[in-house]
Design a protein around this motif. Structure first.
Motif, PDB file in Angstrom:
ATOM      1  N   GLU A   1     -14.778  -8.694 -31.579  1.00 58.90           N
ATOM      2  CA  GLU A   1     -15.914  -8.038 -30.961  1.00 58.90           C
ATOM      3  C   GLU A   1     -17.152  -8.024 -31.850  1.00 58.90           C
ATOM      4  O   GLU A   1     -18.280  -8.119 -31.365  1.00 58.90           O
ATOM      5  CB  GLU A   1     -15.560  -6.589 -30.607  1.00 58.90           C
ATOM      6  CG  GLU A   1     -14.488  -6.420 -29.556  1.00 58.90           C
ATOM      7  CD  GLU A   1     -13.094  -6.648 -30.087  1.00 58.90           C
ATOM      8  OE1 GLU A   1     -12.901  -6.498 -31.327  1.00 58.90           O
ATOM      9  OE2 GLU A   1     -12.186  -6.999 -29.307  1.00 58.90           O
ATOM     10  N   THR A   2     -16.961  -7.921 -33.176  1.00 60.49           N
ATOM     11  CA  THR A   2     -18.105  -7.722 -34.063  1.00 60.49           C
ATOM     12  C   THR A   2     -18.601  -8.989 -34.758  1.00 60.49           C
ATOM     13  O   THR A   2     -19.777  -9.058 -35.141  1.00 60.49           O
ATOM     14  CB  THR A   2     -17.742  -6.698 -35.146  1.00 60.49           C
ATOM     15  OG1 THR A   2     -16.626  -7.187 -35.903  1.00 60.49           O
ATOM     16  CG2 THR A   2     -17.373  -5.356 -34.516  1.00 60.49           C
ATOM     17  N   GLU A   3     -17.751  -9.983 -34.932  1.00 61.16           N
ATOM     18  CA  GLU A   3     -18.146 -11.147 -35.718  1.00 61.16           C
ATOM     19  C   GLU A   3     -18.118 -12.467 -34.957  1.00 61.16           C
ATOM     20  O   GLU A   3     -18.883 -13.375 -35.278  1.00 61.16           O
ATOM     21  CB  GLU A   3     -17.242 -11.274 -36.953  1.00 61.16           C
ATOM     22  CG  GLU A   3     -17.333 -10.106 -37.912  1.00 61.16           C
ATOM     23  CD  GLU A   3     -16.480 -10.313 -39.147  1.00 61.16           C
ATOM     24  OE1 GLU A   3     -16.055 -11.465 -39.379  1.00 61.16           O
ATOM     25  OE2 GLU A   3     -16.221  -9.339 -39.868  1.00 61.16           O
ATOM     26  N   TYR A   4     -17.241 -12.582 -33.975  1.00 59.09           N
ATOM     27  CA  TYR A   4     -17.063 -13.882 -33.329  1.00 59.09           C
ATOM     28  C   TYR A   4     -18.360 -14.397 -32.728  1.00 59.09           C
ATOM     29  O   TYR A   4     -18.719 -15.566 -32.880  1.00 59.09           O
ATOM     30  CB  TYR A   4     -15.981 -13.789 -32.253  1.00 59.09           C
ATOM     31  CG  TYR A   4     -15.750 -15.104 -31.543  1.00 59.09           C
ATOM     32  CD1 TYR A   4     -15.073 -16.142 -32.171  1.00 59.09           C
ATOM     33  CD2 TYR A   4     -16.241 -15.308 -30.251  1.00 59.09           C
ATOM     34  CE1 TYR A   4     -14.875 -17.352 -31.538  1.00 59.09           C
ATOM     35  CE2 TYR A   4     -16.050 -16.518 -29.605  1.00 59.09           C
ATOM     36  CZ  TYR A   4     -15.369 -17.541 -30.244  1.00 59.09           C
ATOM     37  OH  TYR A   4     -15.187 -18.737 -29.614  1.00 59.09           O
TER      38      TYR A   4
ATOM     39  N   MET B   1      -8.486  -1.200 -37.691  1.00 60.65           N
ATOM     40  CA  MET B   1      -8.028  -2.244 -36.773  1.00 60.65           C
ATOM     41  C   MET B   1      -8.944  -3.460 -36.864  1.00 60.65           C
ATOM     42  O   MET B   1     -10.163  -3.333 -37.064  1.00 60.65           O
ATOM     43  CB  MET B   1      -8.000  -1.715 -35.343  1.00 60.65           C
ATOM     44  CG  MET B   1      -7.018  -0.573 -35.123  1.00 60.65           C
ATOM     45  SD  MET B   1      -5.308  -1.031 -35.519  1.00 60.65           S
ATOM     46  CE  MET B   1      -4.990  -2.268 -34.253  1.00 60.65           C
ATOM     47  N   ASP B   2      -8.374  -4.625 -36.730  1.00 61.36           N
ATOM     48  CA  ASP B   2      -9.131  -5.873 -36.793  1.00 61.36           C
ATOM     49  C   ASP B   2     -10.042  -5.967 -35.561  1.00 61.36           C
ATOM     50  O   ASP B   2      -9.579  -6.148 -34.436  1.00 61.36           O
ATOM     51  CB  ASP B   2      -8.160  -7.054 -36.826  1.00 61.36           C
ATOM     52  CG  ASP B   2      -8.871  -8.383 -37.046  1.00 61.36           C
ATOM     53  OD1 ASP B   2     -10.110  -8.411 -37.022  1.00 61.36           O
ATOM     54  OD2 ASP B   2      -8.172  -9.399 -37.233  1.00 61.36           O
ATOM     55  N   ASN B   3     -11.351  -5.839 -35.774  1.00 60.12           N
ATOM     56  CA  ASN B   3     -12.292  -5.885 -34.656  1.00 60.12           C
ATOM     57  C   ASN B   3     -13.226  -7.086 -34.734  1.00 60.12           C
ATOM     58  O   ASN B   3     -14.321  -7.074 -34.182  1.00 60.12           O
ATOM     59  CB  ASN B   3     -13.115  -4.599 -34.615  1.00 60.12           C
ATOM     60  CG  ASN B   3     -13.916  -4.393 -35.900  1.00 60.12           C
ATOM     61  OD1 ASN B   3     -13.819  -5.181 -36.842  1.00 60.12           O
ATOM     62  ND2 ASN B   3     -14.707  -3.325 -35.935  1.00 60.12           N
ATOM     63  N   ARG B   4     -12.780  -8.130 -35.442  1.00 65.51           N
ATOM     64  CA  ARG B   4     -13.660  -9.286 -35.625  1.00 65.51           C
ATOM     65  C   ARG B   4     -13.985 -10.003 -34.324  1.00 65.51           C
ATOM     66  O   ARG B   4     -15.060 -10.587 -34.191  1.00 65.51           O
ATOM     67  CB  ARG B   4     -13.017 -10.256 -36.614  1.00 65.51           C
ATOM     68  CG  ARG B   4     -13.053  -9.760 -38.056  1.00 65.51           C
ATOM     69  CD  ARG B   4     -12.294 -10.671 -38.986  1.00 65.51           C
ATOM     70  NE  ARG B   4     -10.873 -10.652 -38.678  1.00 65.51           N
ATOM     71  CZ  ARG B   4      -9.962 -11.391 -39.325  1.00 65.51           C
ATOM     72  NH1 ARG B   4     -10.348 -12.190 -40.304  1.00 65.51           N
ATOM     73  NH2 ARG B   4      -8.695 -11.305 -39.004  1.00 65.51           N
TER      74      ARG B   4
END
Length: 357
Positions: free
Chosen positions: A182-185, A177-180
């Motif tokens: 939470e993890t990258e923004y 799942m796209d978790n960007r």
């Protein structure tokens, strides 16, 4: 003039009727006075997607053999007899082990994470120009054949709604799942770091395929004199004279290009293994249907038992008309277009490991 006045009068009358209308159009609650609720049958006509968990999958089944015939009739013109593609149409088979390389092949077998995507796309959009004309059983059969082309199932496999979810896809675990958010923004939306920067920058790689970048510029100066070339010529001539005779390099190169349409089912060379078709090492000069570990069709077994051997004559005839030359075999390939192509293919097979030892 009369037509103009009539049209003008009509427009005025329509404008007046809209301006003085007292009854608004019926509206759904929270709507804008437009449209109506879709009827159940209208929703059903659009609701045809298939989820990875099997939701929406209809009852039905289809086998590899039926799928092969349907594929040849409906799909091969664009995607090739073995999923190798024609022109710029997508490749459907092969590509395993290439995703982390310099030339990844993203196919159903190497890349797609869910079998439901295959079924859904074939059902929704294929065949080209006649979308949604296939029955559910036909879609199951074509999907089963595509699995067979990708070495996922045997040739007697039957796909159905009952075993659909039991079919694993090689690359499923690589999708998540796209978790960007939470993890990258947070990392990339903060203040940029402007301290402890590198004192120098050096180029470590160039081009997508690193091997195409020359290590050094070619020497085009006057130092490369004709005298040096003349001194080197005799040695080169000796090497050329000592080289053993072999197949015509141009013919082998042409055969290599032609073999791409075979590579989705057959391997040849070091490390070759049986796939949808047998590996082709040690084929030329060997009996038909003699490679260990591959389940040949009865037609191939009978040809081998009758003493047929793969040589220039038999291979050429087979490559030109596989179904006609050994009748009853399961190979779906329609055949090469000319004897010149067949000669090139035979030369390539013999050059890269096809000679029987």
């Amino acid at each position: 003039m009369i037509k103009t006045l009539t049209l003008s009068t009509t427009i005025v009358a329509l404008g007046a009727s809209f301006a003085f209308a007292e009854t608004p159009a019926p509206a759904r609650e929270g709507g804008f006075g437009l449209g109506r609720a879709a009827l159940p049958e209208e929703v059903a006509a659009w609701d045809i997607d298939i989820r990875p968990d099997g939701l929406g999958l209809p009852v039905g089944s289809g086998d590899v053999y039926t799928g092969e015939e349907l594929y040849i009739d409906n799909c091969a013109a664009c995607h090739g007899d073995f999923g190798e593609a024609v022109g710029r149409w997508p490749v459907l088979a092969g590509g395993r082990g290439t995703l982390d390389g310099e030339d990844p092949h993203k196919t159903i077998g190497s890349y797609w994470p869910y079998l439901s995507t295959v079924w859904d796309y074939v059902h929704r959009a294929m065949p080209y120009g006649a979308a949604q004309s296939l029955s559910d059983d036909e879609v199951y059969a074509i999907t089963a054949y595509l699995m067979y082309l990708n070495d996922m199932v045997d040739d007697d496999f039957v796909l159905s709604n009952e075993n659909f979810l039991e079919m694993p896809m090689d690359n499923q675990q690589a999708f998540f799942m796209d978790n960007r958010a939470e993890t990258e923004y947070a990392v990339f939306s903060g203040e940029p770091c402007m301290t402890n920067c590198a004192t120098s920058v050096s180029i470590t790689a160039r081009a997508t395929v690193l091997s195409v970048t020359p290590e050094a510029e070619a020497d085009t100066s006057a130092a490369a004199t004709p005298a040096v070339a003349e001194e080197a010529a005799p040695a080169a001539a000796v090497v050329e004279a000592a080289a053993p005779a072999g197949p015509d390099p141009a013919l082998v190169a042409a055969g290599e290009g032609l073999f791409r349409q075979c590579a989705s089912c057959h391997q040849i060379g070091e490390g070759a293994v049986n796939r949808t078709g047998p590996q082709l090492n040690n084929t030329f000069g060997a009996a038909v249907g003699s490679h260990d570990g591959f389940r040949y069709s009865p037609a191939f077994q009978q040809a081998g038992e009758s003493g047929m051997v793969w040589n220039d004559e038999t291979l050429t005839a087979f490559l030109l008309d596989p179904r006609g030359y050994i009748q009853g075999n399961r190979m779906a390939f329609r055949g090469l277009r000319s004897e010149e192509d067949a000669a090139a293919m035979v030369a390539y097979i013999r050059a890269v490991g096809g000679e029987a030892k």
